[in-house]
Enzyme design. Structure first.
Site, PDB file in Angstrom:
ATOM      1  N   GLU A 141       9.408   8.383 -16.678  1.00  0.00           N
ATOM      2  CA  GLU A 141       7.730   8.994 -17.024  1.00  0.00           C
ATOM      3  C   GLU A 141       7.273   8.386 -18.261  1.00  0.00           C
ATOM      4  O   GLU A 141       6.014   7.525 -18.071  1.00  0.00           O
ATOM      5  CB  GLU A 141       7.776  10.138 -16.629  1.00  0.00           C
ATOM      6  CG  GLU A 141       7.774  10.824 -15.229  1.00  0.00           C
ATOM      7  CD  GLU A 141       7.958  12.121 -15.170  1.00  0.00           C
ATOM      8  OE1 GLU A 141       6.982  12.902 -15.430  1.00  0.00           O
ATOM      9  OE2 GLU A 141       8.832  12.946 -15.351  1.00  0.00           O
ATOM     10  N   HIS A 200       0.852  -1.001  -0.529  1.00  0.00           N
ATOM     11  CA  HIS A 200      -0.217  -0.090  -0.046  1.00  0.00           C
ATOM     12  C   HIS A 200       0.879   1.095  -0.314  1.00  0.00           C
ATOM     13  O   HIS A 200       0.379   2.041   0.480  1.00  0.00           O
ATOM     14  CB  HIS A 200      -0.689  -0.097   1.068  1.00  0.00           C
ATOM     15  CG  HIS A 200      -1.681  -1.381   1.339  1.00  0.00           C
ATOM     16  ND1 HIS A 200      -3.222  -1.335   0.976  1.00  0.00           N
ATOM     17  CD2 HIS A 200      -1.325  -2.574   2.246  1.00  0.00           C
ATOM     18  CE1 HIS A 200      -3.393  -2.786   0.898  1.00  0.00           C
ATOM     19  NE2 HIS A 200      -2.506  -3.052   1.539  1.00  0.00           N
ATOM     20  N   SER A 220      14.354  21.533 -16.174  1.00  0.00           N
ATOM     21  CA  SER A 220      13.149  21.754 -16.689  1.00  0.00           C
ATOM     22  C   SER A 220      13.653  23.348 -17.876  1.00  0.00           C
ATOM     23  O   SER A 220      14.545  24.163 -17.332  1.00  0.00           O
ATOM     24  CB  SER A 220      12.444  22.318 -15.458  1.00  0.00           C
ATOM     25  OG  SER A 220      11.771  23.184 -15.872  1.00  0.00           O
ATOM     26  N   LYS A 263      15.492  21.737 -11.083  1.00  0.00           N
ATOM     27  CA  LYS A 263      15.196  20.423 -11.570  1.00  0.00           C
ATOM     28  C   LYS A 263      16.270  19.182 -12.510  1.00  0.00           C
ATOM     29  O   LYS A 263      16.658  20.153 -12.970  1.00  0.00           O
ATOM     30  CB  LYS A 263      13.855  20.666 -12.523  1.00  0.00           C
ATOM     31  CG  LYS A 263      12.424  21.443 -11.491  1.00  0.00           C
ATOM     32  CD  LYS A 263      12.241  20.469 -10.446  1.00  0.00           C
ATOM     33  CE  LYS A 263      11.616  19.607 -11.132  1.00  0.00           C
ATOM     34  NZ  LYS A 263      10.396  20.061 -11.268  1.00  0.00           N
TER      35      LYS A 263
END
Ligand code: ARG
Length: 491
Positions: A302, A168, A289, A295
């Site tokens: 992804e 979980h 970024s 970043k």
């Protein structure tokens, strides 16, 4: 008379079925139905199929030896032209089969016009596509094995590093990092096995089924099947030309590889966060970024996650395309190719990128250990300590659960409460020493050092077995990445 109704005689190039038709096809029809932009990728498989067919026609006495060699020579020339990028497609080339036959006829004259004897594009395209799937799926399986090998290398390097295992997404029990990495590795092992099973089922030659019902001519489908390297030959001509199970299966296998890549990608995304901090990406496998200078983003991971949607979509589109089709060939079947090609390409790209990401990433095993050293992740061991002293597990669970709650409510440490507890006491404190809980995972297949050492061995054996299946008789890379079809035009 509109342009669409121009008599065939004036229409320039002829279509394959010109005898039956008075006018040339409408431009809108051609634009809608042409498959050449994508099925040219089957060019070399198509040539292989044609060679086998021509030899079969010669064996059957349908082509003389002179005619057969004229056609075979023309096929050689077509292959050279395609490889050299000098093959000239013309507007009437509806698909790769049409284009190659047209060019063979230009080169070989009347003998070329006999190439299509006893054959339909229906058995032809099914043959081409099976040859393609057999080769390409094995190619992807090899790439999956290399990803597995990366996970194996990382697992070996991980040594006794451990991190929290989660259920979980809540910290549950500590596990060795090697165990966690190999968990992904075993999923990919099933993928390899599954793809090879799909290849085995695809290994049935449809050539000789004709349009749907076989032929009156003396064809020998078993002989052409053997020549093309197929393990067996169709039993039913209707099934041979309408069956695309092998495409659906390949797409399922690829979708599941994609889902496994996606789950791995999701963990990389999580681990690369400041919140987890378990992994730092190498600059070459991270992105920045455009606005936020600080970043460093895990775009590869992804995209591995994002591509899974597209792969499931490709599978879905083919299943839905197939579901209502009556026997035998229907043009709907042409829609099998783009999803198949796309899934092969996307999975291939994702594996290469994710493998590179993993090989270059920096695993922060200190951060992992800190997260796993909370006494709370040893709670199950405390309960098992009580079980070993005769307490029923349910009762032991409640005892420890109560201590955890008391610790949260009172602000007193779990160690303190354990030490003070009658049934637990000082002996049980040993279980809370950092690094102890993971070592106690001793059962077969478990997350501790002893079973993981055995697992590494099993994983290594499994990798060797997969490699032997993919490159039998010590012919490594007989169809390597470079050999895999990327379409006749793209080289
Ligand atoms: N381009 C077609 C396909 O991919 C080839 C078969 C065409 N057959 C036909 N009867 N129109 O399915």
């Amino acid at each position: 008379m509109t342009d669409d109704q121009e008599p065939l005689a004036q229409a320039g190039a002829q279509v394959l079925w010109h005898g039956r038709f008075g006018t040339k096809p409408a431009d809108a029809l051609l634009a809608f139905s042409a498959s050449l932009p994508f099925d040219r990728r089957l060019a070399f498989d198509d040539i292989a199929g044609s060679r086998a067919h021509v030899r079969g026609l010669a064996r059957g006495g349908i082509l003389t030896d002179v005619e057969a060699s004229a056609v075979l020579d023309a096929l050689d020339t077509v292959e050279e032209e395609l490889r050299a990028g000098t093959f000239v497609f013309v507007p009437s080339d509806e698909d790769i089969h049409t284009a190659i036959e047209r060019r063979v006829t230009e080169l070989a004259g009347p003998a070329g016009a006999k190439l299509h004897t006893g054959r339909s594009r229906n058995d032809q395209v099914a043959t081409d596509l099976r040859l393609f799937v057999k080769r390409e799926l094995r190619g992807v399986a090899r790439e999956v094995v290399e990803l597995q090998a990366t996970l194996y290398d990382l697992a070996k390097q991980a040594g006794d590093a451990y991190l929290p295992g989660y259920t979980h997404l809540q910290r549950a029990q500590p596990v060795l990092l090697a165990h966690h990495l190999l968990a992904h590795g075993w999923a990919f092992a099933r993928d390899v096995d599954r793809m090879l099973a799909t290849v085995a089922r695809a290994d049935v030659a449809p050539l000789g089924a004709g349009a749907l019902a076989g032929s009156s001519l003396p064809l020998d489908p078993a002989a052409t099947a053997a020549e093309l390297g197929f393990a067996s030959v169709f039993r039913n001509s209707l099934d041979a030309v309408s069956d695309r199970d092998f495409v659906a299966e390949a797409l399922f296998d690829l979708a599941l590889v994609g889902i496994h890549l996606s789950r791995l990608g999701e963990e990389i995304v999580l681990w690369a966060t400041e919140e987890f901090g378990f992994l730092r990406l190498a600059d070459e496998y991270a992105t920045g970024s455009s606005m936020l200078p600080q970043k460093k983003n895990p775009d590869v991971a992804e995209l591995a996650r994002g591509k899974a949607g597209r792969l499931v979509g490709n599978l879905t589109s083919v299943l839905v395309m197939l579901k209502g089709l009556p026997l035998a060939y229907n043009r709907d079947l042409q829609e099998d190719k783009e999803p198949l090609f796309d899934s092969i390409d996307q999975v291939s790209l994702a594996i290469a990128a994710l493998t590179g990401l993993l090989r270059t990433a920096d695993f922060d095993t200190d951060a992992m250990r800190r997260a796993a050293d909370s006494p709370l992740v040893a709670a199950t061991d405390l309960a098992e300590f009580l079980v070993a002293r005769g307490m029923p597990f349910r009762e032991a669970h409640a005892v420890v659960g109560t201590l955890v709650r008391e610790s949260f409510e009172s602000g007193r440490s779990l160690r303190e409460l354990v030490a003070a507890h009658d049934a637990l006491g000082a002996d049980a404190l040993d279980l809370l020493v950092p690094g102890v809980a993971v070592v106690r995972r001793t059962t077969p297949g478990g997350a501790g050092p002893a079973p993981v050492a055995r697992q590494l061995k099993q994983f290594e054996e499994q990798l060797a077995a997969s490699r032997a299946r993919l490159d039998p008789a010590g012919l490594p890379g007989q169809v390597g990445r470079g050999e895999r079809s990327r379409g006749a035009d793209s080289g």
